[in-house]
Motif scaffolding. Structure first.
Motif, mmCIF file in Angstrom:
data_model
loop_
_atom_site.group_PDB
_atom_site.id
_atom_site.type_symbol
_atom_site.label_atom_id
_atom_site.label_comp_id
_atom_site.label_asym_id
_atom_site.label_seq_id
_atom_site.Cartn_x
_atom_site.Cartn_y
_atom_site.Cartn_z
ATOM 1 N N LEU A 113 -6.647 4.201 -0.035
ATOM 2 C CA LEU A 113 -5.416 4.947 0.441
ATOM 3 C C LEU A 113 -4.984 4.631 2.443
ATOM 4 O O LEU A 113 -3.534 4.152 2.150
ATOM 5 C CB LEU A 113 -4.953 6.165 0.441
ATOM 6 C CG LEU A 113 -3.942 6.914 -0.045
ATOM 7 C CD1 LEU A 113 -3.817 7.900 -1.562
ATOM 8 C CD2 LEU A 113 -4.078 7.562 1.121
ATOM 9 N N VAL A 114 -5.978 5.246 2.631
ATOM 10 C CA VAL A 114 -5.637 5.274 4.087
ATOM 11 C C VAL A 114 -5.587 2.925 4.482
ATOM 12 O O VAL A 114 -5.039 3.375 5.336
ATOM 13 C CB VAL A 114 -6.518 6.481 5.018
ATOM 14 C CG1 VAL A 114 -5.966 7.535 4.491
ATOM 15 C CG2 VAL A 114 -8.552 5.515 4.606
ATOM 16 N N THR A 127 -2.497 2.643 3.739
ATOM 17 C CA THR A 127 -1.746 2.468 5.009
ATOM 18 C C THR A 127 -1.502 2.149 6.100
ATOM 19 O O THR A 127 -0.402 1.407 6.678
ATOM 20 C CB THR A 127 -1.725 4.311 5.095
ATOM 21 O OG1 THR A 127 -1.798 5.116 3.524
ATOM 22 C CG2 THR A 127 -0.452 4.584 5.928
ATOM 23 N N ASN A 159 -6.749 13.830 -0.529
ATOM 24 C CA ASN A 159 -5.557 13.533 1.148
ATOM 25 C C ASN A 159 -4.344 14.118 0.765
ATOM 26 O O ASN A 159 -3.873 15.392 0.586
ATOM 27 C CB ASN A 159 -5.233 12.553 0.462
ATOM 28 C CG ASN A 159 -6.099 11.166 0.755
ATOM 29 O OD1 ASN A 159 -6.350 10.642 1.534
ATOM 30 N ND2 ASN A 159 -6.652 10.416 -0.401
ATOM 31 N N VAL A 185 -6.064 7.593 8.651
ATOM 32 C CA VAL A 185 -5.638 6.023 8.638
ATOM 33 C C VAL A 185 -5.522 5.930 10.366
ATOM 34 O O VAL A 185 -5.561 4.982 10.457
ATOM 35 C CB VAL A 185 -3.740 6.563 8.306
ATOM 36 C CG1 VAL A 185 -2.913 5.550 8.759
ATOM 37 C CG2 VAL A 185 -3.207 6.923 7.439
ATOM 38 N N THR A 219 3.944 7.034 9.981
ATOM 39 C CA THR A 219 3.884 6.982 8.304
ATOM 40 C C THR A 219 4.447 7.899 7.582
ATOM 41 O O THR A 219 3.909 8.499 6.467
ATOM 42 C CB THR A 219 1.884 7.879 8.270
ATOM 43 O OG1 THR A 219 2.358 8.964 9.400
ATOM 44 C CG2 THR A 219 1.196 7.007 8.977
ATOM 45 N N SER A 277 1.367 3.907 0.946
ATOM 46 C CA SER A 277 -0.117 3.989 1.027
ATOM 47 C C SER A 277 0.179 3.417 -0.307
ATOM 48 O O SER A 277 -1.169 3.257 -0.882
ATOM 49 C CB SER A 277 -0.789 5.542 0.768
ATOM 50 O OG SER A 277 0.709 6.301 -0.606
#
Length: 357
Positions: free
Chosen positions: A127-128, A131, A43, A168, A269, A283
């Protein structure tokens, strides 16, 4: 159990990624588990968190693998296949870094792998997804009744996801569809439009078009709807501040709205110094805290995000899909891929490192 020796990808104090041998013995808290890592996801934050003052640790923030040891109160047991993400923090312990062969998993941010989900795909999911979930259900304050989350009703409301081919963005399109948004507008290169439509987007626009804002206005008018919700998943042209703010994605996405009032719902983001109306999605949300990454947060945000995450990962059918996952093997191959991802040179692609390192 002592932690076996392994290689890792280490972010040093100079902001350099190096291969480093790990000889440290990791000690578990009662709620934690020691995982033999199968795949670790790459990432942007693997390297770019250096510019937020974070370094001198094993980098990597999400992985999948098999539990080999579990604490007394951990929900996991040896043999469980798990996937999840690790927290970002100053003075972050290397024990939770994803890019090593053995890492500690915290029960708050890890899940059992649902039947049918390959560990390769699991390693790039959480993680995405977090988010995107944080952006839509916390920052934008929409509800998700099937997960027990209150908030504004998203059913039949228009949303613009700027940067649909980003990691994302791909997750956000699928989350928005599950929440009931319609239409779901997104921007991306024309080569990616067909794939994004297949993932749930209603209409795609070429972000490179000089008339993209007018095109979005025309589409909104044709459908007889109002666009007042934006999730900028790429935040292009914000750091460093552009010479012409009108070329930045936050400016373009805001101008695409039908109205320009306090009723707008805007998420991004990264922090938006140019437009503080945008609320930054994250995240990771620390439990109970009233601040995160230096910004205030509702103490309910971590609980809300966890409930929604649990809904999405409880089955392979619900879990978000990524159309192209590239696999590289080992630490030496992983470092240039981290640089490529952090340099913004990927589109419609996730990259994982296959272990051992």
């Amino acid at each position: 159990m002592s932690t076996p020796t392994s290689k890792s990808i280490y972010l040093n104090a100079d902001g350099q990624l190096i291969v480093k041998e790990i000889n440290e013995t990791y000690k578990l808290d009662a709620s934690q588990a020691l995982v033999k890592v199968a795949y670790s996801g790459i990432n942007v934050c693997d390297l770019k968190f250096f510019y937020f003052g974070m370094h001198s640790y094993v980098t990597g923030f999400e992985f999948s693998g098999t539990v080999i040891e579990a604490g007394s109160t951990s929900p996991f047991k040896p043999g469980d296949e798990v996937f999840g993400m690790t927290r970002a923090a100053h003075a972050r312990p290397s024990s939770i870094g994803a890019h090593q062969d053995f890492a500690i998993a915290d029960a708050r941010t890890f899940f059992r792998v649902p039947s049918g989900l390959h560990l390769k795909d699991a390693a790039v999911t959480t993680l995405v997804l977090h988010t995107a979930v944080d952006g839509i259900f916390n920052c934008l304050r929409f509800g998700f009744p099937v997960a027990g989350i209150s908030g504004d009703d998203a059913t039949g409301k228009a949303i613009l996801i700027w940067g649909g081919a980003s990691s994302v963005g791909i997750a956000a399109i699928q989350v928005a569809k599950a929440a009931g948004f319609s239409p779901i507008f997104t921007t991306a290169s024309t080569k990616n439009h067909a794939t994004l439509l297949g993932l749930g987007a209603s209409q795609c626009f070429d972000y490179k078009s000089s008339t993209v804002v007018d095109e979005i206005h025309a589409a909104t008018k044709k459908l007889g709807t109002t666009l007042s919700t934006v999730f900028d998943t790429v935040s292009i042209g914000t750091y460093p501040p552009p010479e012409d703010v009108k070329t930045s994605s936050p400016w373009l996405s805001r101008q695409s709205c039908s109205i320009d009032t306090a009723a707008l719902k805007l998420a991004s983001t990264v922090p938006m110094a140019l437009d503080t109306s945008f609320v930054m999605s994250q995240s990771y949300r620390p439990d109970g805290n009233v601040s995160s990454m230096g910004f205030p947060q509702d103490p309910e945000f971590p609980t809300r995000a966890r409930k929604v995450m649990e809904w999405f990962v409880e089955s392979t059918d619900k879990c978000v899909k990524f159309p192209n996952v590239k696999v590289v093997r080992g630490a030496e191959a992983g470092i240039p891929e981290i640089r490529r991802v952090c340099g913004g040179l990927v589109s419609m692609e996730k990259v994982v490192i296959e272990h051992p390192m």
